[in-house]
Design a protein around this motif. Structure first.
Motif: not given
Ligand code: HPA
Length: 286
Positions: A119-123, A128-129, A242-243, A264-265
């Motif tokens: 997922a993309g981080g909005i918070n 990343e990670g 979620s990652l 990143i995975g």
């Protein structure tokens, strides 16, 4: 075909039969692996590997980084069915195809489902990670996978399979609490967040991400909500992880690319694996 029809149930049963012919033991926990997290399937002991192409009715993925197979066997003593690869609506699949595997996992005997995604981080407190326990979702895909005549035979327990079903407890509080406790024990940060689903395949604009933040979203992605809706229709308990593979559009002053998402995975694979392996028997017993 965009809605479930009466023959959908028998198509799912045919897939169940094909899987059972290859692996007699009944899985009680289903695991769907997200982009870049597919290697987790190697944790299954003495695995029965069933390529999706061998399962009648099972949709085949076209996106890179999603090798398609169902891996059955035990992890940490629990009989699991692990999906390595899933199809997405943005590939052009109907909802009925996107959630066909979830229906099959439920009919195979899974009472619990662990869904994972990139997922993309909005918070902005994420990086990343970061691994995040999904607390709730916002479905902005414009689709609902349970569309069509209701099929009560999909119920896996009493009171499930209703036409109108509850989503206030979609992401089990009990399972989330187990995840937080185990993460703390292993010293892995595990914040909670709301996952907002879009159709894709384009990533979002920066304006969309600002709007989604206002709406209460912490994460953005292109999967998971349909599977969770169907799992809840059937009565399965759900844990969502979620990652954060990238910060969402406009959060950082840089473009988003799929290679980065996959990369990143690999970076968090060890943490993700040790957290999930330890959680599996706890989730199964909950
Ligand atoms: N947006 C949507 N889906 C995603 C993203 C994103 O930024 N990252 C990984 N999946």
């Amino acid at each position: 075909q965009t809605t479930e029809t009466p023959d959908h149930y028998s198509r799912c049963l045919a897939a169940v039969e094909a899987i059972r012919a290859r692996h007699a033991a009944k899985p009680t926990l289903g695991i769907i692996l997200g982009s870049g997290l597919g290697n987790f399937a190697s944790q299954v002991e003495n695995p029965t590997v069933v390529p999706y192409a061998d399962i009648p009715g099972w949709p085949l993925s076209t996106v890179e980084g999603h090798s398609g197979k169902l891996v059955l066997g035990k992890i940490n003593g629990v009989e699991v069915a692990v999906m390595q690869g899933r199809v997405h609506a943005y590939e052009g699949y109907a909802m009925t195809e996107v959630t066909f595997p979830t229906r099959v996992l439920g009919l195979l005997g899974c009472e619990k489902l662990i869904v994972t995604n990139a997922a993309g981080g909005i918070n902005v407190s994420y990086g990343e990670g970061t691994l995040v326990a999904i607390s709730d979702h916002i479905n902005l895909t414009g689709h609902n996978a349970a569309l069509g005549p209701n099929e009560p035979r999909f119920a896996t327990k009493p009171n499930a399979g209703a036409r109108f079903f509850d989503m206030t407890t979609a992401y089990s509080k009990t399972l989330r609490a187990l995840a937080h406790a185990e993460a703390e024990k292993q010293n892995i940060p595990l914040p909670e967040g709301v996952y907002l689903a879009v159709l894709g395949p384009s990533y979002e604009t920066a304006a969309e991400i600002r709007a989604f933040r206002t709406l209460g979203a912490d994460l953005v992605g292109m999967s998971t909500v349909h599977e969770v809706i169907i799992a809840r229709h059937m009565g399965l308990e759900v844990l969502g992880l979620s990652l954060v593979t990238n910060m969402a559009a406009g959060v950082l002053d840089q473009a988003i690319n799929h290679e980065e998402v996959m990369e990143i995975g690999k970076r968090v694979e060890r943490q993700f694996t040790s957290l999930l392996v330890a959680l599996i028997p706890q989730v199964s017993a909950a």
